[in-house]
Design a protein around this motif. Sequence first.
Motif, short mmCIF file in Angstrom:
data_model
loop_
_atom_site.label_atom_id
_atom_site.label_comp_id
_atom_site.label_asym_id
_atom_site.label_seq_id
_atom_site.Cartn_x
_atom_site.Cartn_y
_atom_site.Cartn_z
N ASN A 1 10.11 3.04 -7.39
CA ASN A 1 11.12 2.47 -6.51
C ASN A 1 11.71 3.53 -5.59
O ASN A 1 11.91 3.30 -4.39
N ALA A 2 11.98 4.71 -6.13
CA ALA A 2 12.51 5.81 -5.31
C ALA A 2 11.50 6.22 -4.24
O ALA A 2 11.87 6.48 -3.08
N TYR A 3 10.23 6.28 -4.60
CA TYR A 3 9.18 6.62 -3.65
C TYR A 3 9.07 5.55 -2.56
O TYR A 3 9.02 5.86 -1.37
N ASN A 4 9.05 4.27 -2.97
CA ASN A 4 8.98 3.18 -2.01
C ASN A 4 10.18 3.20 -1.07
O ASN A 4 10.04 2.91 0.13
N GLU A 5 11.33 3.53 -1.59
CA GLU A 5 12.53 3.61 -0.75
C GLU A 5 12.38 4.70 0.31
O GLU A 5 12.76 4.51 1.47
N MET B 1 6.32 2.18 5.33
CA MET B 1 5.81 1.08 4.50
C MET B 1 6.00 -0.26 5.19
O MET B 1 7.11 -0.64 5.54
N LEU B 2 4.89 -0.98 5.39
CA LEU B 2 4.92 -2.33 5.93
C LEU B 2 4.84 -3.37 4.82
O LEU B 2 5.38 -4.46 4.95
N ALA B 3 4.12 -3.04 3.75
CA ALA B 3 3.95 -3.96 2.61
C ALA B 3 3.42 -3.15 1.43
O ALA B 3 2.93 -2.04 1.60
N GLY B 4 3.52 -3.73 0.25
CA GLY B 4 2.97 -3.10 -0.94
C GLY B 4 3.21 -3.96 -2.15
O GLY B 4 4.25 -4.61 -2.26
N GLU B 5 2.24 -3.98 -3.02
CA GLU B 5 2.32 -4.79 -4.24
C GLU B 5 1.49 -4.15 -5.34
O GLU B 5 0.50 -3.48 -5.06
N GLY B 6 1.87 -4.41 -6.57
CA GLY B 6 1.03 -4.08 -7.70
C GLY B 6 0.16 -5.28 -8.02
O GLY B 6 0.53 -6.41 -7.70
N TRP C 1 2.11 11.80 2.77
CA TRP C 1 2.92 10.85 2.03
C TRP C 1 2.28 10.51 0.69
O TRP C 1 2.96 10.39 -0.34
N ALA C 2 0.97 10.35 0.65
CA ALA C 2 0.27 10.01 -0.59
C ALA C 2 0.45 11.11 -1.64
O ALA C 2 0.58 10.82 -2.83
N LYS C 3 0.46 12.36 -1.21
CA LYS C 3 0.60 13.47 -2.16
C LYS C 3 1.96 13.48 -2.85
O LYS C 3 2.11 14.07 -3.91
N ARG C 4 2.93 12.76 -2.29
CA ARG C 4 4.27 12.68 -2.89
C ARG C 4 4.40 11.56 -3.92
O ARG C 4 5.41 11.44 -4.60
N CYS C 5 3.37 10.72 -4.04
CA CYS C 5 3.43 9.55 -4.93
C CYS C 5 3.54 9.98 -6.39
O CYS C 5 2.82 10.86 -6.84
N PRO C 6 4.44 9.34 -7.15
CA PRO C 6 4.49 9.63 -8.58
C PRO C 6 3.20 9.17 -9.27
O PRO C 6 2.56 8.23 -8.81
#
Length: 143
Positions: free
Chosen positions: A28-32, A40-45, A94-99
Motif C-alpha cells: 500500500n505504501a509503494y502504491n501510494e 500508476m493508472l491501474a493495478g490489481e492482484g 520504479w520497479a526496483k523500489r517494489c517490496p
Amino acid sequence: MKVLVMIKGDGADEDKITPTDEMFAEMNAYNEQLVNAGIMLAGEGLQPSRAGAKVVWETTGEVSVVDGPFAEAKEIIAGYWIWQVSSLDEAVEWAKRCPSTEGLRSVLEIRPYFEMEDFAAMVSPETLEREQALLDRLKERHA
C-alpha cells in the motif's frame, strides 16, 4: 509511455504465499508513492491459477480449455500495474523500489504498450480510424 508491469512468481510457490498485514502495508505504501507521482493508472492482484482457466488454440485449430491450477507453469502472473512513465528506464527505477517477499523469488516484467502510431506503416488509415473509434468509445464508457 504506457507500460504493463507484471508481477511474476514461481508457479510451485503459488500456494505458499498468504498475504500478511505487513505485506499489505508495504505494498500500500509503494502504491501510494506510485499514485502520488502520477505513475500508476491501474493495478490489481490476481487470484491463484487454481481459480482460473486457459483457452488453448492448437496448431490443428482445435480449441481446448484447461482448468487451473497450472502446475506445469514455471512462472505465474500474480498481479499487475499499468503505469504512465516517460521511459522504460523510469519504469525500471520504479520497479526496483517494489517490496518483495523474503525467501521467494519474484520478477517484475515491464512491457510497453503499442501506440496507434506504431501500426501506421502496417495498417491502412481506415483500419486505424476504426480502432481509434473503438478506443474512444471505451474511454467514454469508463469515464
